[in-house]
Design a protein around this motif. Structure first.
Motif, PDB file in Angstrom:
ATOM      1  N   GLY A  21       1.181  -1.092   0.164  1.00  0.00           N
ATOM      2  CA  GLY A  21      -0.029  -0.384  -0.442  1.00  0.00           C
ATOM      3  C   GLY A  21       1.192   1.147   0.013  1.00  0.00           C
ATOM      4  O   GLY A  21       0.447   2.090  -1.009  1.00  0.00           O
ATOM      5  N   VAL A  22       2.085   1.258   0.353  1.00  0.00           N
ATOM      6  CA  VAL A  22       2.715   2.599   0.681  1.00  0.00           C
ATOM      7  C   VAL A  22       3.139   2.872   0.005  1.00  0.00           C
ATOM      8  O   VAL A  22       3.558   3.567  -0.728  1.00  0.00           O
ATOM      9  CB  VAL A  22       3.535   2.160   2.132  1.00  0.00           C
ATOM     10  N   GLY A  23       3.763   1.227  -1.109  1.00  0.00           N
ATOM     11  CA  GLY A  23       4.630   1.362  -2.354  1.00  0.00           C
ATOM     12  C   GLY A  23       3.493   1.996  -3.531  1.00  0.00           C
ATOM     13  O   GLY A  23       3.661   2.781  -3.818  1.00  0.00           O
ATOM     14  N   PHE A  24       2.147   1.617  -3.670  1.00  0.00           N
ATOM     15  CA  PHE A  24       1.241   2.359  -4.347  1.00  0.00           C
ATOM     16  C   PHE A  24       0.961   3.832  -4.194  1.00  0.00           C
ATOM     17  O   PHE A  24       1.126   4.654  -5.035  1.00  0.00           O
ATOM     18  CB  PHE A  24       0.136   1.729  -4.673  1.00  0.00           C
ATOM     19  N   LEU A  25       1.232   4.215  -2.941  1.00  0.00           N
ATOM     20  CA  LEU A  25       0.790   5.924  -2.269  1.00  0.00           C
ATOM     21  C   LEU A  25       1.921   5.757  -2.897  1.00  0.00           C
ATOM     22  O   LEU A  25       1.792   7.369  -3.551  1.00  0.00           O
ATOM     23  CB  LEU A  25       0.208   5.795  -1.139  1.00  0.00           C
ATOM     24  N   VAL A  26       3.012   5.975  -2.788  1.00  0.00           N
ATOM     25  CA  VAL A  26       4.412   7.027  -3.225  1.00  0.00           C
ATOM     26  C   VAL A  26       4.267   7.307  -4.220  1.00  0.00           C
ATOM     27  O   VAL A  26       5.071   7.937  -5.072  1.00  0.00           O
ATOM     28  CB  VAL A  26       6.033   6.239  -2.300  1.00  0.00           C
ATOM     29  N   GLY A  27       3.876   5.824  -4.863  1.00  0.00           N
ATOM     30  CA  GLY A  27       3.752   6.452  -7.023  1.00  0.00           C
ATOM     31  C   GLY A  27       3.003   7.570  -7.029  1.00  0.00           C
ATOM     32  O   GLY A  27       3.178   8.194  -8.306  1.00  0.00           O
ATOM     33  N   TYR A  28       2.365   7.086  -6.936  1.00  0.00           N
ATOM     34  CA  TYR A  28       0.316   8.294  -7.393  1.00  0.00           C
ATOM     35  C   TYR A  28       1.177   9.608  -6.176  1.00  0.00           C
ATOM     36  O   TYR A  28       1.138  10.608  -7.059  1.00  0.00           O
ATOM     37  CB  TYR A  28      -0.786   8.004  -6.251  1.00  0.00           C
ATOM     38  N   GLY A  29       1.213   9.515  -4.682  1.00  0.00           N
ATOM     39  CA  GLY A  29       2.127  11.006  -4.945  1.00  0.00           C
ATOM     40  C   GLY A  29       3.401  11.511  -6.145  1.00  0.00           C
ATOM     41  O   GLY A  29       3.063  12.323  -5.745  1.00  0.00           O
ATOM     42  N   SER A  30       4.274  10.666  -5.846  1.00  0.00           N
ATOM     43  CA  SER A  30       5.109  11.259  -7.335  1.00  0.00           C
ATOM     44  C   SER A  30       4.703  11.495  -8.325  1.00  0.00           C
ATOM     45  O   SER A  30       5.244  12.041  -9.306  1.00  0.00           O
ATOM     46  CB  SER A  30       6.382   9.719  -7.004  1.00  0.00           C
ATOM     47  N   HIS A  31       3.671  10.796  -8.600  1.00  0.00           N
ATOM     48  CA  HIS A  31       3.096  11.341  -9.580  1.00  0.00           C
ATOM     49  C   HIS A  31       2.960  12.472 -10.034  1.00  0.00           C
ATOM     50  O   HIS A  31       3.158  13.949 -10.338  1.00  0.00           O
ATOM     51  CB  HIS A  31       1.751  10.446 -10.228  1.00  0.00           C
ATOM     52  N   LEU A  32       2.132  13.337  -8.336  1.00  0.00           N
ATOM     53  CA  LEU A  32       1.298  14.239  -8.631  1.00  0.00           C
ATOM     54  C   LEU A  32       2.481  15.351  -8.524  1.00  0.00           C
ATOM     55  O   LEU A  32       1.700  16.883  -9.202  1.00  0.00           O
ATOM     56  CB  LEU A  32       0.325  14.521  -7.556  1.00  0.00           C
ATOM     57  N   LEU A  33       3.702  15.068  -7.592  1.00  0.00           N
ATOM     58  CA  LEU A  33       4.613  16.206  -7.535  1.00  0.00           C
ATOM     59  C   LEU A  33       4.990  16.669  -8.900  1.00  0.00           C
ATOM     60  O   LEU A  33       5.740  17.708  -9.101  1.00  0.00           O
ATOM     61  CB  LEU A  33       5.628  15.534  -6.751  1.00  0.00           C
ATOM     62  N   ALA A  34       5.262  15.193  -9.846  1.00  0.00           N
ATOM     63  CA  ALA A  34       6.145  15.086 -10.707  1.00  0.00           C
ATOM     64  C   ALA A  34       5.539  16.468 -12.010  1.00  0.00           C
ATOM     65  O   ALA A  34       6.135  16.553 -12.333  1.00  0.00           O
ATOM     66  CB  ALA A  34       7.128  13.670 -11.545  1.00  0.00           C
ATOM     67  N   ASP A  35       4.589  15.676 -11.944  1.00  0.00           N
ATOM     68  CA  ASP A  35       2.971  16.910 -12.707  1.00  0.00           C
ATOM     69  C   ASP A  35       3.686  18.432 -12.301  1.00  0.00           C
ATOM     70  O   ASP A  35       2.386  18.975 -13.287  1.00  0.00           O
ATOM     71  CB  ASP A  35       2.198  16.388 -12.544  1.00  0.00           C
ATOM     72  N   ILE A  36       3.522  18.643 -11.376  1.00  0.00           N
ATOM     73  CA  ILE A  36       4.070  19.694 -10.786  1.00  0.00           C
ATOM     74  C   ILE A  36       4.181  21.299 -12.132  1.00  0.00           C
ATOM     75  O   ILE A  36       6.208  20.714 -11.936  1.00  0.00           O
ATOM     76  CB  ILE A  36       3.879  20.267  -9.715  1.00  0.00           C
ATOM     77  N   PRO A  37       4.270  21.765 -12.885  1.00  0.00           N
ATOM     78  CA  PRO A  37       5.038  22.576 -14.258  1.00  0.00           C
ATOM     79  C   PRO A  37       6.256  23.319 -13.208  1.00  0.00           C
ATOM     80  O   PRO A  37       5.885  23.685 -12.327  1.00  0.00           O
ATOM     81  CB  PRO A  37       3.948  23.233 -14.653  1.00  0.00           C
ATOM     82  N   PRO A  38       7.643  23.730 -13.975  1.00  0.00           N
ATOM     83  CA  PRO A  38       8.907  24.486 -13.628  1.00  0.00           C
ATOM     84  C   PRO A  38       8.084  25.633 -13.369  1.00  0.00           C
ATOM     85  O   PRO A  38       8.470  26.256 -12.654  1.00  0.00           O
ATOM     86  CB  PRO A  38       9.239  24.246 -14.695  1.00  0.00           C
TER      87      PRO A  38
END
Length: 185
Positions: free
Chosen positions: A88-105
Motif C-alpha cells: 500500500g505504501v509503495g502504491f501511495l508513494v508512486g501515486y504521490g510522486s506522480h502528482l508532484l512530478a506533474d507540477i510544472p516548473p
C-alpha cells in the motif's frame, strides 16, 4: 510528464528511501505497486477526459488532492487488512510522486495557476489544448524538447538503479505472464 518519467521519478525516490531506511533495495510487491501507482492518475484522468469527455481535462479528478485525501486512508486500511502495508505504501508513494512530478516548473517562479488542477473541482483547471484521444495525444500533443529528454535521462538512471537493486518485481511479473500464457520456462 510521460509515463516513463513518472516511473523513473517514483522508482528513484523509492529506492533511495528504502536503501536509507532499511539498508536494502525495494521488495518485489511494493515495487510493482509503486509502478502501478505512478501511472494511476493518468490512467484514470486521461481516458475519461480525452476519450469519453467525462472530465474537463487530463489532470482533474485523480490529480486532485481531494481524491488523495480519501485515497490514502482507504489504501492503508485495505493494505493493513491484507497484511500488505508495504505494498500500500509503495502504491501511495508512486501515486504521490506522480502528482508532484506533474507540477510544472512555472509554479516554482510563482505561477500557481498551473497547479490549480490539484484543487479541482474547487479551482478550475487551466485550459489545455484539445486532444482527440490517447493516440492523438501520443502522436501530436507531446513534443520532444529538453524537458522530455531529461525524462529519458531520468528513466535511464532509474533503469540502472532498478538493475542494481536486482530488478525487483520482474520475476513476479514474468512468472505470472508465463502462467497466463502457458509458456514453460
Amino acid at each position: 510528464m510521460w509515463p516513463w518519467g513518472h516511473l523513473a521519478v517514483a522508482y528513484l525516490f523509492f529506492t533511495v528511501v528504502t536503501h536509507r531506511r532499511f539498508g536494502r533495495p525495494p521488495r518485489a510487491w511494493p515495487a510493482i505497486a509503486l509502478a502501478v501507482g505512478s501511472q494511476t492518475p493518468d490512467l484514470i484522468d486521461k481516458p475519461l477526459a480525452w476519450n469519453f469527455g467525462v472530465l474537463p481535462g487530463g489532470r482533474t479528478l485523480a490529480h486532485s488532492l481531494f481524491v488523495v485525501a480519501c485515497l490514502v486512508p482507504a489504501v492503508l486500511l485495505v493494505a493493513d487488512r491484507l497484511e500488505g502495508r508495504a505494498v500500500g505504501v509503495g502504491f501511495l508513494v508512486g501515486y504521490g510522486s506522480h502528482l508532484l512530478a506533474d507540477i510544472p516548473p512555472a509554479v516554482l517562479s510563482g505561477e500557481f495557476a498551473y497547479a490549480a488542477y490539484h484543487l479541482w473541482p474547487v479551482l478550475e483547471q487551466p485550459p489545455e489544448d484539445p486532444v482527440a484521444g490517447i493516440f492523438d495525444a501520443i502522436l501530436h500533443y507531446y513534443t520532444m524538447g529538453p524537458y522530455e529528454w531529461v525524462q529519458f535521462g531520468l528513466f535511464a538512471v532509474a533503469a540502472l538503479a532498478w538493475y542494481r537493486d536486482g530488478m525487483p518485481g520482474l520475476g513476479l511479473v514474468s512468472a505470472s505472464l508465463e502462467r497466463r500464457l502457458g509458456v514453460e520456462s
